[in-house]
Write a protein that holds these residues in place. Structure first.
Motif, PDB file in Angstrom:
ATOM      1  N   ASN A   1     -47.440  92.439  13.464  1.00 29.69           N
ATOM      2  CA  ASN A   1     -47.085  93.566  12.606  1.00 29.69           C
ATOM      3  C   ASN A   1     -46.861  94.764  13.520  1.00 29.69           C
ATOM      4  N   ASP A   2     -46.085  95.724  13.054  1.00 33.65           N
ATOM      5  CA  ASP A   2     -45.661  96.826  13.916  1.00 33.65           C
ATOM      6  C   ASP A   2     -46.839  97.592  14.499  1.00 33.65           C
ATOM      7  N   ASP A   3     -47.841  97.873  13.692  1.00 33.44           N
ATOM      8  CA  ASP A   3     -48.962  98.690  14.168  1.00 33.44           C
ATOM      9  C   ASP A   3     -49.722  98.004  15.290  1.00 33.44           C
ATOM     10  N   GLN A   4     -50.014  96.720  15.120  1.00 36.12           N
ATOM     11  CA  GLN A   4     -50.827  96.038  16.134  1.00 36.12           C
ATOM     12  C   GLN A   4     -50.013  95.654  17.363  1.00 36.12           C
ATOM     13  N   LEU A   5     -48.756  95.308  17.183  1.00 38.44           N
ATOM     14  CA  LEU A   5     -47.945  94.941  18.336  1.00 38.44           C
ATOM     15  C   LEU A   5     -47.736  96.115  19.288  1.00 38.44           C
ATOM     16  N   ARG A   6     -47.894  97.336  18.817  1.00 35.14           N
ATOM     17  CA  ARG A   6     -47.724  98.497  19.695  1.00 35.14           C
ATOM     18  C   ARG A   6     -48.824  98.588  20.752  1.00 35.14           C
TER      19      ARG A   6
ATOM     20  N   ASP B   1     -41.841  88.219   7.407  1.00 35.64           N
ATOM     21  CA  ASP B   1     -42.229  89.578   7.804  1.00 35.64           C
ATOM     22  C   ASP B   1     -42.785  89.599   9.219  1.00 35.64           C
ATOM     23  N   GLN B   2     -43.565  88.586   9.578  1.00 37.66           N
ATOM     24  CA  GLN B   2     -44.136  88.529  10.921  1.00 37.66           C
ATOM     25  C   GLN B   2     -43.057  88.295  11.971  1.00 37.66           C
ATOM     26  N   SER B   3     -42.106  87.421  11.660  1.00 35.87           N
ATOM     27  CA  SER B   3     -40.992  87.192  12.562  1.00 35.87           C
ATOM     28  C   SER B   3     -40.175  88.466  12.749  1.00 35.87           C
ATOM     29  N   ALA B   4     -39.966  89.204  11.682  1.00 27.96           N
ATOM     30  CA  ALA B   4     -39.209  90.450  11.771  1.00 27.96           C
ATOM     31  C   ALA B   4     -39.941  91.467  12.634  1.00 27.96           C
ATOM     32  N   ALA B   5     -41.272  91.496  12.541  1.00 29.80           N
ATOM     33  CA  ALA B   5     -42.059  92.413  13.378  1.00 29.80           C
ATOM     34  C   ALA B   5     -41.942  92.030  14.844  1.00 29.80           C
ATOM     35  N   LEU B   6     -41.957  90.728  15.147  1.00 31.51           N
ATOM     36  CA  LEU B   6     -41.800  90.296  16.535  1.00 31.51           C
ATOM     37  C   LEU B   6     -40.394  90.614  17.026  1.00 31.51           C
ATOM     38  N   GLU B   7     -39.400  90.478  16.173  1.00 33.21           N
ATOM     39  CA  GLU B   7     -38.026  90.833  16.545  1.00 33.21           C
ATOM     40  C   GLU B   7     -37.934  92.315  16.898  1.00 33.21           C
ATOM     41  N   ARG B   8     -38.576  93.166  16.100  1.00 32.03           N
ATOM     42  CA  ARG B   8     -38.567  94.601  16.394  1.00 32.03           C
ATOM     43  C   ARG B   8     -39.315  94.909  17.682  1.00 32.03           C
ATOM     44  N   PHE B   9     -40.379  94.168  17.950  1.00 31.79           N
ATOM     45  CA  PHE B   9     -41.143  94.328  19.190  1.00 31.79           C
ATOM     46  C   PHE B   9     -40.250  94.096  20.406  1.00 31.79           C
TER      47      PHE B   9
ATOM     48  N   ALA C   1     -36.951  94.214  20.396  1.00 32.08           N
ATOM     49  CA  ALA C   1     -35.849  95.181  20.356  1.00 32.08           C
ATOM     50  C   ALA C   1     -36.251  96.523  20.956  1.00 32.08           C
ATOM     51  N   ARG C   2     -37.539  96.855  20.896  1.00 34.20           N
ATOM     52  CA  ARG C   2     -37.957  98.125  21.493  1.00 34.20           C
ATOM     53  C   ARG C   2     -38.518  97.946  22.902  1.00 34.20           C
ATOM     54  N   GLY C   3     -38.370  96.734  23.465  1.00 36.22           N
ATOM     55  CA  GLY C   3     -38.701  96.531  24.867  1.00 36.22           C
ATOM     56  C   GLY C   3     -39.895  95.643  25.147  1.00 36.22           C
ATOM     57  N   GLY C   4     -40.510  95.070  24.126  1.00 35.78           N
ATOM     58  CA  GLY C   4     -41.649  94.174  24.349  1.00 35.78           C
ATOM     59  C   GLY C   4     -41.211  92.852  24.935  1.00 35.78           C
ATOM     60  N   GLY C   5     -42.048  92.273  25.788  1.00 40.54           N
ATOM     61  CA  GLY C   5     -41.713  91.023  26.462  1.00 40.54           C
ATOM     62  C   GLY C   5     -42.289  89.807  25.767  1.00 40.54           C
ATOM     63  N   ILE C   6     -41.639  88.666  25.997  1.00 41.33           N
ATOM     64  CA  ILE C   6     -42.097  87.373  25.476  1.00 41.33           C
ATOM     65  C   ILE C   6     -42.150  86.383  26.634  1.00 41.33           C
ATOM     66  N   VAL C   7     -43.283  85.669  26.758  1.00 39.22           N
ATOM     67  CA  VAL C   7     -43.379  84.519  27.656  1.00 39.22           C
ATOM     68  C   VAL C   7     -43.730  83.328  26.773  1.00 39.22           C
ATOM     69  N   ALA C   8     -42.792  82.422  26.585  1.00 37.86           N
ATOM     70  CA  ALA C   8     -42.973  81.269  25.701  1.00 37.86           C
ATOM     71  C   ALA C   8     -43.170  80.016  26.552  1.00 37.86           C
ATOM     72  N   LEU C   9     -44.166  79.225  26.192  1.00 38.20           N
ATOM     73  CA  LEU C   9     -44.556  78.089  27.024  1.00 38.20           C
ATOM     74  C   LEU C   9     -44.524  76.772  26.252  1.00 38.20           C
ATOM     75  N   HIS C  10     -43.974  75.758  26.892  1.00 36.85           N
ATOM     76  CA  HIS C  10     -43.987  74.359  26.460  1.00 36.85           C
ATOM     77  C   HIS C  10     -43.595  74.223  24.985  1.00 36.85           C
ATOM     78  N   ALA C  11     -44.525  73.884  24.081  1.00 35.45           N
ATOM     79  CA  ALA C  11     -44.167  73.590  22.695  1.00 35.45           C
ATOM     80  C   ALA C  11     -43.649  74.800  21.937  1.00 35.45           C
ATOM     81  N   ALA C  12     -43.731  75.995  22.530  1.00 29.04           N
ATOM     82  CA  ALA C  12     -43.095  77.161  21.910  1.00 29.04           C
ATOM     83  C   ALA C  12     -41.584  77.016  21.915  1.00 29.04           C
ATOM     84  N   GLY C  13     -41.075  75.973  22.588  1.00 30.44           N
ATOM     85  CA  GLY C  13     -39.642  75.717  22.606  1.00 30.44           C
ATOM     86  C   GLY C  13     -39.259  74.367  22.028  1.00 30.44           C
ATOM     87  N   ASP C  14     -40.150  73.727  21.273  1.00 30.77           N
ATOM     88  CA  ASP C  14     -39.776  72.418  20.728  1.00 30.77           C
ATOM     89  C   ASP C  14     -38.988  72.576  19.431  1.00 30.77           C
ATOM     90  N   ASN C  15     -38.610  71.451  18.822  1.00 29.00           N
ATOM     91  CA  ASN C  15     -37.699  71.523  17.675  1.00 29.00           C
ATOM     92  C   ASN C  15     -38.407  71.798  16.357  1.00 29.00           C
TER      93      ASN C  15
END
Length: 263
Positions: free
Chosen positions: A85-90, A108-116, A118-132
């Protein structure tokens, strides 16, 4: 007769036992209470609505928190996706999706991560975070850029394979020592994510292991970034076993990735 019924009941109970690798899907609605004084911290999320990597998640969460500490950053480890959520992701500079599988976020949670991102937050996704098991259009386009199609099975599920570093000067690959042939569960994808605009940092030499004809890709990526987002996004298909996170090369690469994505 009663003895026979008891045996049938026991067999039925055994068949009904849940598979710990396939937990019941849940969606979190109540956000966690964050510790105080979290600022530019590392959020480590291992929420599972798909295949749960029981093998490595407990250990890798500890290793990732230790990496954050070594980077002089606080971390918070959770399986509560309502933290998106926007408040905690900050409070965070980077989110590590540690084999977070399945569609584990609400819209809603996905949209909050998308906004994170978009404003410069980083993502490091590992292993099953990329499965189908991920189907959300923003997630699949921004974080994966391709579609997982499988990995070798049976006695070939875990094999050593040679990593080829295509971008040795990229900060994520800094200090990785070659030759490097770790034992892992090697993911294959339906297309090279470079075709979707990703930059491949490292790939697997298919001649160095047995992918099987249906899983051969030719140019077989294993680590890549998304250069099109404001926030820095890294995906690594490595990391099925707990031992992977103690491998000096992988530990170094994860440290690099978190440092780079958090900037």
């Amino acid at each position: 007769m009663s003895k026979m019924l008891a045996i049938v009941a026991l067999l039925t109970m055994g068949q009904a036992a849940p598979n710990p690798h396939l937990p019941t899907k849940t969606y979190d609605t109540v956000a966690p209470v964050l510790p105080e004084n979290l600022n530019r911290a590392v959020l480590i999320v291992s929420k599972t609505n798909g295949w749960r990597h029981l093998e490595h998640i407990p250990h890798s969460n500890v290793v990732l928190a230790d990496i954050a500490r070594g980077l002089d950053r606080k971390s918070y480890v959770t399986e509560n996706a309502a933290v998106f959520n926007d408040d905690q992701l900050r409070h965070f500079s980077v989110v590590v999706l540690n084999s977070a599988s399945g569609d584990f976020m609400t819209p809603d949670q996905s949209a909050a991560l998308e906004r994170f991102v978009a404003r410069g937050g980083g993502i490091v996704a590992l292993h099953a975070a990329g499965d189908n098991s991920h189907t959300g259009p923003w997630y699949t386009k921004t974080i994966i850029g391709t579609k997982f199609i499988g990995h070798p099975g049976g006695p070939d599920q875990f094999q050593p394979a040679r990593i080829v570093v295509d971008q040795p000067r990229h900060p994520v690959m800094a200090g990785v020592k070659l030759p490097w042939s770790p034992v892992d569960e090697w993911y294959s994808f339906d297309a090279n994510p470079a075709a979707a605009g990703m930059t491949v940092l490292a790939r697997i030499d298919e001649a160095s292991y047995r992918p099987g004809a249906k899983l051969m890709m030719g140019a077989h990526p294993v680590v890549w970034i998304n250069p099109t987002t404001k926030g820095r996004v890294v995906y690594s298909a490595l990391g099925h076993s707990p031992e992977s996170y103690d491998d000096p090369n992988y530990h170094r690469m994860l440290t690099n990735a978190i440092r780079w994505a958090a900037q």
